[in-house]
Design an enzyme around this catalytic site. Sequence first.
Site, short mmCIF file in Angstrom:
data_model
loop_
_atom_site.label_atom_id
_atom_site.label_comp_id
_atom_site.label_asym_id
_atom_site.label_seq_id
_atom_site.Cartn_x
_atom_site.Cartn_y
_atom_site.Cartn_z
N ARG A 278 0.81 -1.22 0.00
CA ARG A 278 0.00 0.00 0.00
C ARG A 278 0.85 1.27 0.00
O ARG A 278 0.40 2.32 -0.45
CB ARG A 278 -0.97 -0.02 1.19
CG ARG A 278 -2.11 -1.01 0.97
CD ARG A 278 -3.08 -1.07 2.11
NE ARG A 278 -4.28 -1.79 1.71
CZ ARG A 278 -5.28 -2.10 2.53
NH1 ARG A 278 -5.22 -1.75 3.81
NH2 ARG A 278 -6.35 -2.74 2.10
N GLY B 214 -11.57 -9.29 -1.01
CA GLY B 214 -11.41 -10.47 -0.16
C GLY B 214 -10.08 -11.17 -0.36
O GLY B 214 -9.02 -10.55 -0.35
#
Length: 398
Positions: free
Chosen positions: A37, A356
């Site tokens: 990230r 997910g």
Amino acid sequence: MTFRTLDDAKDLAGKTALVRVDFNVPMEDGRVTDDTRLRVALPTIQRLRDAGAKVALLAHFDRPKGKVVASMSLKPVVEPLERLLGAPVRFAHDCMGDVASAAIADLDAGGVILLENVRFHAGEEVNEPAFAQQLAGLGDLYVNDAFSAAHRAHASTEGLARLLPAYAGESMRRELEALDAALGNPQKPVLGIVGGAKVSTKLDLLKNLVGKLDRLAIGGGMANTFLFAQGVDIGGSLAERDMADTAREIMAEAESKGCEILLPRDVVVATEVKPGAETRTVLAREEIGADEKILDAGPLTVEALVKAMALSRTLIWNGPLGVFEIPPFDAATVKAAQAAGKLAQTGAIVAVAGGGDTVAAMNHAGVTDDLTFVSTAGGAFLEWMEGKPLPGVEALKA
């Protein structure tokens, strides 16, 4: 879909850009263990630096619930971010008030500062106008580069965007363009693959997709529920047997809307869920022992799925086809993903995956770089697929 991007932001030299990023990264013993990230945010940070702007990064970490929790500080992110950026990154011990404003004022043009966890303030998650105003007072423009947080109407994701000139960052732009290509204005025919454990957690998703797709393949534990709803004896397999009526309703709705449902033709079963377990492959409608569990799709199912991909122009994928974390029950997911990667690489299909366990499954299959786009957004990706408006995206619309 039109939204403001950094292409629309002019004369940034000397201005302060408040950039919402997602730095809710995995940590262990105060160290970042996965910098994905952080890397995702680099293009936006660098573009603003190159334009001469000061870059003040806003982010959350964990769930401190409006209180200062030392173990949830963002300070450990500074060192790995500096290393990736190849430039100094300052840190402010608060995201508002005199501490933040003085730290930003001390920055040179092109400088970068990470502000402390916005969730240390109760006003963040309730989108308190006064808190959003205090954040807005720190900058001249707002950039949202955190699609993964865009489904939350928080002060730093939605409220702030209403108070300053607001733009999508580079990562946000790529995500929105990819999702628009997958579901908003896709090339047809469109194939969807939805896997995972439970139908109950993906009801809104399935109901939305059957109205948008030409074919929908269902895998994982969800497929067991659909097979059970069709009267198939699934032995001791994971399934939501109480959702059988709902599964039948979804199949009927799909038929009425011209969406073909693809269920497993054959399955891999075993009595134990462990690496290297003894397995057998049977047709889905053949006898499955009471002590056997369906743990993966079989080769005939994968073959049918690959054929469906070849007939499609767009693929959107959410969820694995089996218990991919435990070989040999990863075979169907890996083979289907590799086929999708090859088709995407040749330009035959636009292949977008996310939500997910999907990212982990695509990484496991080694195809993350082969697909057109893999979203790390999780909940926001799912809500987009469900057809729900995302507050953080709505606020960026031109």
